[in-house]
Write a protein that holds these residues in place. Structure first.
Motif, PDB file in Angstrom:
ATOM      1  N   ASP A  40       0.852  -1.181   0.000  1.00 29.68           N
ATOM      2  CA  ASP A  40       0.000   0.000   0.000  1.00 29.68           C
ATOM      3  C   ASP A  40       0.890   1.234   0.000  1.00 29.68           C
ATOM      4  O   ASP A  40       2.064   1.171   0.370  1.00 29.68           O
ATOM      5  N   SER A  41       0.327   2.358  -0.374  1.00 28.22           N
ATOM      6  CA  SER A  41       1.049   3.619  -0.374  1.00 28.22           C
ATOM      7  C   SER A  41       1.448   4.002   1.054  1.00 28.22           C
ATOM      8  O   SER A  41       0.658   3.848   1.987  1.00 28.22           O
ATOM      9  N   SER A  64      12.368  -2.796  -3.723  1.00 23.32           N
ATOM     10  CA  SER A  64      12.537  -1.500  -4.372  1.00 23.32           C
ATOM     11  C   SER A  64      11.404  -0.571  -3.968  1.00 23.32           C
ATOM     12  O   SER A  64      10.338  -1.013  -3.557  1.00 23.32           O
ATOM     13  N   SER A  65      11.683   0.720  -4.093  1.00 24.18           N
ATOM     14  CA  SER A  65      10.664   1.720  -3.799  1.00 24.18           C
ATOM     15  C   SER A  65      10.250   2.398  -5.089  1.00 24.18           C
ATOM     16  O   SER A  65      11.005   2.436  -6.061  1.00 24.18           O
ATOM     17  N   GLU A  66       9.039   2.906  -5.079  1.00 27.33           N
ATOM     18  CA  GLU A  66       8.511   3.640  -6.223  1.00 27.33           C
ATOM     19  C   GLU A  66       7.876   4.913  -5.687  1.00 27.33           C
ATOM     20  O   GLU A  66       6.916   4.862  -4.922  1.00 27.33           O
ATOM     21  N   GLY A  98      13.846   9.318  -5.472  1.00 26.39           N
ATOM     22  CA  GLY A  98      12.674   8.651  -4.931  1.00 26.39           C
ATOM     23  C   GLY A  98      12.626   7.146  -5.086  1.00 26.39           C
ATOM     24  O   GLY A  98      11.563   6.558  -4.927  1.00 26.39           O
ATOM     25  N   HIS A  99      13.771   6.533  -5.376  1.00 26.41           N
ATOM     26  CA  HIS A  99      13.782   5.075  -5.565  1.00 26.41           C
ATOM     27  C   HIS A  99      15.007   4.475  -4.882  1.00 26.41           C
ATOM     28  O   HIS A  99      16.061   5.083  -4.855  1.00 26.41           O
ATOM     29  N   ASN A 128       5.023  13.030  -1.084  1.00 27.88           N
ATOM     30  CA  ASN A 128       5.594  12.361   0.082  1.00 27.88           C
ATOM     31  C   ASN A 128       5.182  10.897   0.179  1.00 27.88           C
ATOM     32  O   ASN A 128       5.250  10.314   1.252  1.00 27.88           O
ATOM     33  N   ARG A 129       4.745  10.300  -0.909  1.00 25.54           N
ATOM     34  CA  ARG A 129       4.264   8.909  -0.876  1.00 25.54           C
ATOM     35  C   ARG A 129       5.127   7.979  -1.722  1.00 25.54           C
ATOM     36  O   ARG A 129       5.704   8.396  -2.715  1.00 25.54           O
ATOM     37  N   TYR A 130       5.173   6.729  -1.291  1.00 25.62           N
ATOM     38  CA  TYR A 130       5.904   5.708  -2.035  1.00 25.62           C
ATOM     39  C   TYR A 130       5.221   4.358  -1.845  1.00 25.62           C
ATOM     40  O   TYR A 130       4.421   4.172  -0.921  1.00 25.62           O
TER      41      TYR A 130
END
Length: 137
Positions: A40-41, A64-66, A98-99, A128-130
């Motif tokens: 989830d975000s 990994s982050s998105e 951001g990743h 501010n979300r990932y």
């Protein structure tokens, strides 16, 4: 009547307390359990957010982050750190766009992923979300 008023007041307090938790993005006491797939975000925070990953057999763990910004991920710093059950740092990665990407051969066990960062200069909550991507192969 007094008991009815107290009941309504307690109910309202509960509703506002829940909303406050959701808005501030406070860290839960226990790490959030991550499963394979996309999380989830989440809100980027300078305070590390902890996630628990259970690995049942030797595998390559890819994390990994998105970043969720609609325009650009420039100047969004995010860092991921992977720890084993004993608290030893296994791997880490950081990026200003951001990743992050962690790909590590791991033994069966419990792992903790800590994610922290900030969206420099952006008051926009979307910036501010990932999401986290988890792949166990």
């Amino acid at each position: 009547m007094k008991r009815y008023t107290t009941l309504i007041a307690a109910t309202m307090l509960g509703l506002f307390s829940t909303a406050s938790f959701a808005v501030t993005g406070s860290q839960p006491a226990e790490p959030i359990v991550l499963e394979a797939g996309v999380s989830d975000s989440q809100l980027i925070s300078q305070e590390p957010r902890r996630y628990k990953i259970q690995v049942s057999q030797s595998a390559t763990l890819e994390l990994s982050s998105e970043h969720q910004a609609s325009d650009s991920s420039e100047n969004v710093r995010i860092q991921g750190r992977l720890y084993d059950a004993e608290g030893n740092l296994v791997a880490q990665d950081s990026d200003l766009r951001g990743h992050f990407l962690i790909s590590e051969q791991v033994a069966p066990g419990t792992y903790i992923l800590e994610v922290s960062g900030n969206a420099m200069g952006s008051p926009d909550e979307v910036a501010n979300r990932y999401n986290l991507h988890v792949n166990i192969k």
